[in-house]
Design an enzyme around this catalytic site. Structure first.
Site, PDB file in Angstrom:
ATOM      1  CD  GLU A   1      32.608  23.646  55.903  1.00 41.55           C
ATOM      2  OE1 GLU A   1      31.828  23.080  56.713  1.00 41.55           O
ATOM      3  OE2 GLU A   1      32.858  23.196  54.778  1.00 41.55           O
TER       4      GLU A   1
ATOM      5  CG  ASP B   1      31.289  21.576  47.381  1.00 39.94           C
ATOM      6  OD1 ASP B   1      32.287  22.142  46.927  1.00 39.94           O
ATOM      7  OD2 ASP B   1      31.350  20.679  48.229  1.00 39.94           O
TER       8      ASP B   1
HETATM    9  C1  DGY Z   1      32.339  17.830  50.374  1.00 36.13           C
HETATM   10  O1  DGY Z   1      32.395  16.623  50.532  1.00 36.13           O
HETATM   11  O2  DGY Z   1      31.417  18.545  50.746  1.00 36.13           O
HETATM   12  C2  DGY Z   1      33.477  18.509  49.768  1.00 36.13           C
HETATM   13  O3  DGY Z   1      33.293  19.876  49.687  1.00 36.13           O
HETATM   14  C3  DGY Z   1      33.795  17.949  48.422  1.00 36.13           C
HETATM   15  O4  DGY Z   1      35.026  18.479  48.109  1.00 36.13           O
END
Ligand code: DGY
Length: 428
Positions: free
Chosen positions: A393, A161
């Site tokens: 994560e 992201d």
């Molecule tokens: C988030 O909401 O951070 C997700 O990675 C989007 O897919």
């Protein structure tokens, strides 16, 4: 007696199971995510192959008529996540987000078939046309000129992201005055220092607004949308997955599919060359919208070149040198951004942290290309991170601290895959 790490990993997959699909983690991500499910299937395969297949089958329940498998499937409306179905307005059943995510599924499906029995064959066969349609969607809608290089229309489509790779394309996006107020939920769950910034979110939502307002017309989004970049993660995952898809097509004696896939494969390798940077000495992201500017540093996505079968011998040798230099700096590899670069932030999501599912793919590729020492280092780091910090994560590459969401599905799944020595099947 305390449960073993494998028992704990299995318990996480059960706890995140919502009946045929898993959420990545409770609260922070309460829906089904695309590539998360592919990795979850790999983890389930360690103890329940039927459940592994269910994860992939439910993922394809969200497929659009044009072939796209979206990045999030919303089966309910959970206010703990933003942006939810009301923002995306996909007008599909079930409701989904409006773009895709790295297509890992074919690689996992091929692996399930080649390590399985007749039931695995049948289930792969039943999904094959859908899988083919999804790959066709990538090549058709994200590479409309047939160059062999696919684009992504949103940083979320890359799965990485807020990597600095996207800064070139994102900094050009003007946030409109009528974007409106919104309440982010991710920072209710995770320390803001480990998440994307406010301006990054404004730009994410600007891209979503464009898609929503054009009714998710993907021809238009790729042609005119606010963002179009080539991503080494999507490109390399797709290259690898095309080769795995071809193996499945051959197994099922599907002549039309074999022809289509061979044409894609013939273009993929040359297309990937456009991501090579002499300056960064590796494969990097490219802005396809604004003059072909290239990102300036090596990422864990760059290191998927071996997994994809991309690059010349010389290029791969240069990248192995880069990998060794970065291994020397980090206590835990492989970081999501080069630690020698200014924009490196060891705790912030994709701007530095280590992601174990990326390590699993990178290590599979390194193994296949004779770099066993580097592959072993990555697998060792994955195990040590989990033993030291838990199933987070992502992790700080300098200290190993666990970051982001806890009790995370893909971290648990990759732990099981490593314990059982699951690697991607040998390249086609
Ligand atoms: C988030 O909401 O951070 C997700 O990675 C989007 O897919």
């Amino acid at each position: 007696m305390a449960p073993s790490l494998s028992e704990h990993a299995i318990a996480i997959l059960h706890a995140n199971d919502r009946g045929g699909y898993t959420v990545p983690t409770k609260g922070l991500y309460p829906y089904q995510w695309n590539w998360d499910s592919a990795f979850a299937a790999l983890g389930f395969a360690a103890f329940d192959r039927n459940r592994a297949w269910r994860e992939i089958e439910t993922l394809f329940e969200g497929q659009w008529d044009d072939g796209m498998v979206p990045h999030i499937i919303f089966r309910n409306h959970d206010p703990s996540y933003f942006p939810g179905p009301d923002v995306w307005q996909s007008d599909t059943v079930p409701q989904t987000s409006g773009h895709s995510q790295p297509p890992v599924a074919a690689t996992v499906m091929r692996w399930l078939v080649e390590t399985g029995d007749r039931d695995d064959d049948k289930r792969a066969h039943d999904l094959f046309e859908r899988l083919l349609a999804w790959h066709d969607w990538w090549h058709r809608y994200r590479d409309p000129d047939g160059t062999g290089l696919v684009g992504i229309v949103h940083p979320w489509e890359s799965g990485r992201d807020n990597c600095p790779d996207w800064d070139i394309g994102m900094n050009r996006i003007t946030v409109p005055d009528d974007l409106g107020e919104y309440h982010r939920r991710d920072t209710d769950w995770v320390d803001p220092s480990e998440r994307p910034t406010k301006i990054t979110y404004d730009r994410y939502l600007t891209i979503v607004k464009f898609g929503r307002e054009c009714g998710w017309d993907h021809e238009k989004i790729t042609r005119d949308g606010p963002f179009l970049m080539a991503d080494p993660c999507v490109q390399f995952v797709l290259m690898r997955a095309d080769r795995d898809l071809l193996k499945l097509a051959e197994r099922f004696e599907h002549g039309r599919a074999m022809k289509m896939i061979r044409e894609w494969i013939a273009r993929d390798f040359d297309g990937a060359q456009a991501m090579w940077s002499d300056e960064a000495r590796g494969f990097v992201a490219v802005d396809l919208r604004n003059g072909g500017y290239k990102s300036t540093a090596i990422t864990n996505a760059s290191m998927l070149a071996w997994y994809a079968g991309a690059g010349t011998r010389e290029q791969r040798d240069e990248m192995a040198d880069q990998a060794r230099a970065i291994f020397d700096i980090c206590q835990f590899a492989f970081p999501s951004w080069d630690p020698r670069h200014d924009s490196f932030e060891s705790r912030r999501y994709w701007r530095g942290p280590v992601w174990n599912m990326m390590n699993w793919m990178i290590a599979s590729g390194l193994d296949m290309n004779g770099h066993r020492d580097l592959a072993m280092r990555l697998r060792h780091d994955c195990r040590k991170l989990v033993a030291q910090s838990g199933f987070f994560e992502y992790f700080d590459p300098l200290t190993g601290e666990g970051l982001g969401g806890p009790e995370f599905t893909w971290t648990a799944a990759i732990h099981l895959a490593l314990e059982h020595e699951f690697g991607a099947a040998a390249a086609a």
